[in-house]
Design a protein around this motif. Structure first.
Motif, PDB file in Angstrom:
ATOM      1  N   THR A 187       1.114  -1.188  -0.129  1.00  0.00           N
ATOM      2  CA  THR A 187       0.181  -0.027   0.674  1.00  0.00           C
ATOM      3  C   THR A 187       0.904   1.279  -0.200  1.00  0.00           C
ATOM      4  O   THR A 187       0.747   2.304  -0.340  1.00  0.00           O
ATOM      5  N   GLN A 225      -7.732   0.115  -0.189  1.00  0.00           N
ATOM      6  CA  GLN A 225      -7.071  -0.690   0.955  1.00  0.00           C
ATOM      7  C   GLN A 225      -8.583  -0.802   1.787  1.00  0.00           C
ATOM      8  O   GLN A 225      -9.462  -1.618   1.621  1.00  0.00           O
ATOM      9  N   ASP A 283      -6.295  -1.407  -5.042  1.00  0.00           N
ATOM     10  CA  ASP A 283      -5.440  -2.302  -3.394  1.00  0.00           C
ATOM     11  C   ASP A 283      -6.520  -3.055  -3.323  1.00  0.00           C
ATOM     12  O   ASP A 283      -7.777  -3.095  -2.201  1.00  0.00           O
ATOM     13  N   GLU A 284      -6.136  -4.134  -3.457  1.00  0.00           N
ATOM     14  CA  GLU A 284      -6.687  -5.233  -2.656  1.00  0.00           C
ATOM     15  C   GLU A 284      -8.387  -5.471  -2.605  1.00  0.00           C
ATOM     16  O   GLU A 284      -8.989  -5.240  -1.747  1.00  0.00           O
TER      17      GLU A 284
HETATM   18 MG   LIG Z   1      -1.694  -2.646   2.201  1.00  0.00          MG
END
Ligand SMILES: [Mg+2]
Ligand SMILES: Nc1ncnc2c1ncn2[C@@H]1O[C@H](COP(=O)(O)OP(=O)(O)OP(=O)(O)O)[C@@H](O)[C@H]1O
Lengths: 262, 302, 388
Positions: A44, A91, A182-183
């Motif tokens: 991240t 995220q 992000d994820e």
């Molecule tokens: Mg992360």
């Protein structure tokens, strides 16, 4: 093929903590690239450096806008980076929770529109047309991501999986060339994850995007990505196609200590 | 510029500074633990002064000796204010732990307005003379015109209380739990710290200290009214910011620094703009050095 | 909780200097505290339940009757028509009250842009009110400028001051921002108070000209009505502009800033520009209101622009509903009109508002009339899409 994103030896220090050290990543046009690594590896943080939310301590980030030449992003404001054509999701979902689903996407049209204060007050014809165009395009995006039945709902009231989708819709509304996810599958059930996989490929083709994604779901990473970067403790430890990475002894070692994330 | 004038200013700055420090501790501890600016804290100090006034009034008519009145008034004020601090937290902040950052702040402002108006209603909106409770100390006779016994008492009492607090935070179990909670609330919770209790204790200690400050300064100045909490509160907050909000020694240093700065500013430049100095310091520090004189900058996590 | 509440009872120990026991009060307070504590715990429990059930369901946002455009317009029109005839129905004194009501609406709507829409807690709003008022008072006193010349200037000055204040505070977080604006407000007031040679110090400036109507002299009552119409027009202008802003590209950017600064930047919004805009757009109205206020009272002094004033305006916004202009109107009505017409109430006015502020935050943070996001006519968009 042309490199859309070219990150050269980026490092990031927080006080004494070296969250990134000497990370180089390239993403070419139309590619889907994944970054994987254990929790706290600095993935991240890497996104934050690329999108100029943090300014990297060392190294350089270059981005090539559509039909342009590479631009150095270091020290630029995050909104300028977005305007160049890079968009991201977060995220820990960061929607505008007390605005409607449609408005969330409309906000993201900001950098592609231009009505100012006086435009807002006097509402000349071109502003009204621009507004209508914003609504039309935003709604079309919601439709493309299957979120249109909820367009009038507050973003906070969407189910979790839909919130992640809305983040993607919102990012797409800025007309990016490179999309950072992000994820995106975090907290989704297997069906939702499968649908997300299709979605990622579809938007890549439909909008002509390059996609860089962070993901812990190995089946998704392995089947989607053309290339994978593996990070651990802020360093890149491997890079290559899914097959290469899967066989890399360092990667296996990095993942052995912990429970398999897949 | 003679030396004596300089000393006078230093000593009066010390007196003010000690009071600011006492109040600033309440701000800084609360901020350290729940990241909230407790706007009502200045009002607690004001209520401390009023409680002291009432107790002193009662005891005075009953013919108690001065030192006993002072001690009792301060103790009762501490107790009451501790109760106030505790109740304020329960009513105005605790239900808002999960809400964003705007709601508790507005609630705090509401609480502060409420306490002011409550004192106006049940007491008065005028200035009330406060009896001089502090006996003259014989040994201060030669310098009494520049450093009276009330100044002396304020400085000594503040120093003792702050030392006591430091020991409390360093060595007792609750004190350690408080430091842990301030560092990382989630972690402390996991380790079995009862955060609600810690927060209550924080409010109680901060309020009790403010109460002492209230009684002392009221008997030093000789006047109280419902509005004294506002200015004192902001100045104490300034002190907390100067020292780096969240840090206890910072609050103490910040208080002294502000007291001295004000005293010299008023003495050498102009006393009309005394409050402007304090506010300007506050604004300048928040803008350019929000982490205080000694603090270091922090990158916000995304 | 129970333990503290008897304490509250004893705490209300209202003894004056000459000791005057008020046992009766004490008993009343004791009983009151007991009842209140029971009520409080009941309300908290209920709130918990409501929150749980709200989290469980994620239904479509309810449509309310207010979505009906015609209804909205006719109600709005009715209210405006009512306000237009007010000065002919009531005494000069009461017209005055309505003027101050409308002034608070202007102030509330202006502050709402900063606090409610953009989410920047601003505690020094009265300073900009003072800037407008003193701009007119000083320009009139020293240079003999008239009302109409200064009105736009006052707004502009306040807006410029707002933007100038915004520059240094750009990086500050919510609570620090609140304190800095508070400090700024107090600095402005203290300077006005202490710069006696220029501003008249604590005694202020008197004999400010009333606005002229094409050079004609009006009677006191006549001017009053005239000012009433000026304020009314200004209020309507403020409301129209504020509503239009809220439903625009700029307004959406402001709201996004309130919701999440990081995401807002990541969506391509220039945080700095938007914050400057929020400050300028919000403070301009205080400047306008200030000029009108000075013209109405013909006398101003720093005591009208204390922190208390800022807090009152803030409580109007908070009680009415942050981000909601209808809420502000209702809030201002409660704060200004109600105490006037319910005399018994006026002594307890501020304390009740303070209590309401706390309770509102705990039980209904969205205010009396919550802000609602706009319904967009996507049906049209859909048809167009389908046609392609
Ligand atoms: Mg992360
Ligand atoms: N603003 C910051 N200040 C200090 N340390 C930070 C900051 N941001 C991140 N870190 C630290 O940097 C390291 C990397 O964090 P990062 O969030 O990038 O990991 P990640 O790879 O995204 O992990 P996850 O899979 O859990 O999301 C962590 O140790 C984190 O605590």
């Amino acid at each position: 093929m042309e490199a859309v994103l070219d990150v050269r030896s980026v490092s990031m220090n927080f006080g004494g903590l070296r969250a990134l050290s000497d990370v180089s990543v390239t993403v070419r046009e139309g590619e889907i690239v994944a970054i994987i690594g254990p929790n706290g590896a600095g993935k991240t943080t890497f996104f934050n450096c690329v999108t100029s939310i943090y300014t990297p301590s060392e190294g350089e980030v270059y981005f090539t806008p559509r039909g342009g030449t590479p631009v150095r992003l270091n020290g630029m404001k995050p909104n300028a980076v977005t305007a160049l054509g890079m968009a991201r999701t977060f995220q820990n979902i960061r929607l505008f929770r007390n605005m409607s689903v449609l408005e969330n996407v409309m906000v993201a049209r900001h950098c592609r529109t231009r009505a100012g204060i006086f435009g807002a007050i006097f509402r000349p014809r071109w502003v009204r047309q621009e507004e209508a165009e914003i609504v039309r395009r935003s709604y079309a995006l919601l439709r493309a991501l299957g979120l249109h039945p909820w367009y009038n709902e507050l973003a906070a009231n969407l189910p979790y999986g839909q919130q992640r989708r809305l983040e993607i819709a919102r990012a797409l509304a800025t007309e990016p060339r490179l999309l950072l996810l992000d994820e995106p599958a975090a907290g989704m059930n297997p069906q939702e994850t499968a649908a997300l996989k299709d979605l990622v490929v579809r938007i890549r083709d439909q909008f002509g995007l390059a996609i860089l994604l962070i993901e812990h779901d190995m089946s998704m990473v392995m089947s989607l990505s053309e290339r994978i970067y593996v990070m651990e403790y802020g360093c890149l430890i491997a890079e290559g196609t899914p097959q290469e990475v899967r066989r890399d002894p360092r990667v296996i070692k990095a993942y052995l200590g912990e429970v398999d994330h897949a | 510029m003679d030396l004596q004038y300089f000393f006078e200013l230093t000593l009066s700055g010390l007196t003010r500074g000690s009071i600011y420090a006492l109040i600033a501790i309440g701000y800084t501890m609360v901020y350290g633990i729940i990241e909230l600016i407790n706007f009502a804290h200045g009002e607690v100090y004001m209520i401390g002064a009023f409680t002291g006034l009432i107790v002193a009034g009662i005891l005075g008519t009953m013919g108690f000796p001065l030192p006993a009145i002072l001690v009792l008034a301060a103790l009762v004020a501490m107790l009451y204010c501790a109760g106030y601090g505790y109740t304020i937290e329960k009513i105005a902040y605790k239900p808002l732990r999960q809400a964003g950052r705007l709601s508790p702040l507005i609630s705090a402002i509401g609480m502060s307005l409420f306490l002011q108006n409550y004192v106006i209603l049940v007491q008065t909106s005028d200035f009330v003379p406060f009896p001089s409770l502090i006996p003259e100390f014989a040994f201060l006779e030669p310098i009494a015109h520049i450093f009276g016994s009330s100044d002396f008492l304020i400085v000594v009492v503040s120093a003792v209380l702050m030392a006591g607090l430091t020991v409390f935070i360093k060595y007792t179990k609750i004190g350690k739990a408080m430091r842990a909670t301030a560092q990382n609330r989630k972690m402390a919770l996991l380790l079995g710290v009862d955060a609600d209790r810690i927060i209550s204790v924080t409010f109680i200690i901060g309020s009790a200290l403010a109460a002492v400050g209230g009684v002392l300064i009221a008997s030093h100045v000789g006047m109280v009214n419902f509005a004294i909490g506002f200015i004192a509160g902001i100045k104490a907050f300034t002190a907390a910011v100067l020292g780096g909000i969240g840090s206890l020694p910072g609050a103490m240093l910040g208080g002294l620094f502000l007291g001295l700065a004000e005293s010299f500013g008023a003495g050498y430049i102009s006393s009309d703009y005394e409050d402007v100095f304090a506010f300007s310091l506050l604004v300048i520090f928040l803008i350019f050095r929000p982490s205080g004189i000694m603090g270091k900058a922090k990158v916000e996590k995304v | 909780m129970l333990l503290t509440f008897p304490l509250v009872g004893v705490r209300f120990n209202p003894v004056e200097n000459i000791i005057q026991w008020r046992w009766r009060n004490l008993a009343l307070v004791g009983i009151g505290a007991f009842v209140l504590s029971a009520l409080w715990r009941w309300a908290l429990a209920r709130r918990e339940m409501v929150m749980v059930s709200a989290a469980g369901q994620s239904s479509f946002r309810q449509r309310s009757i207010w979505d009906n455009r015609t209804l909205r317009w006719s109600v709005g029109g009715g209210v405006v028509a009512g306000l237009v005839v007010v000065p002919w129905l009531v005494s000069t004194y009461q017209t005055n009250i309505f003027i101050s009501f409308l002034l608070y609406v202007i102030l509330g709507v202006g502050l709402n842009i900063v606090v409610g829409v953009a989410g920047l807690l601003f505690l020094g709003y009265a300073a900009f009110y003072a800037i407008g008022a003193y701009a007119y008072a000083l320009l009139n006193h020293y240079l003999g400028w008239g009302f109409w010349a200064v009105l736009p200037l006052g707004g502009a000055l306040a807006a410029v001051a707002g933007v100038l204040l915004a520059f240094p505070v750009l990086r500050l977080r919510g609570d620090y921002l609140a304190i800095v604006t508070l400090g700024f407000g107090e600095i402005v007031r203290l300077v006005l108070e202490n710069w006696s040679s220029f501003t008249g110090g604590p005694s202020g400036i008197s004999n400010i000209d009333r606005p002229g109507l094409f050079g004609q002299e009006l009677s006191v009552a006549g001017t009053n009505i005239y000012i009433y119409y000026i304020v009314l027009a200004m209020t309507l202008l403020t409301l129209v502009v504020a509503e239009r802003l809220k439903d625009s590209r700029v307004g959406r950017a402001l709201q996004a800033l309130r919701e999440d600064e990081v995401a807002c930047q990541a969506m391509g919004i220039d945080r700095v520009g938007v914050k400057l805009m929020a400050f300028g757009l919000g403070t301009a109205w205080a400047g306008f209101a200030g000029v009108i206020f000075a013209a109405k009272t013909t006398f101003i002094n720093p005591a009208s622009f204390t922190f208390f004033e800022s807090a009152i305006i803030l409580s109007i916004v908070v009680l009415g509903g942050m981000g909601s202009n209808w809420g502000v109107i209702l809030g201002a009505a409660f704060l200004v009109l109600l105490p006037e017409y319910l005399r018994a109430f006026s002594e307890y006015r501020m304390i009740l508002f303070a209590v309401a502020m706390v309770l509102m935050m705990v039980f209904r943070p969205q205010g009396m009339i919550p802000a609602r996001s706009r319904q967009y006519p996507v049906e049209d968009a859909e048809r167009e899409e389908g046609g392609r």
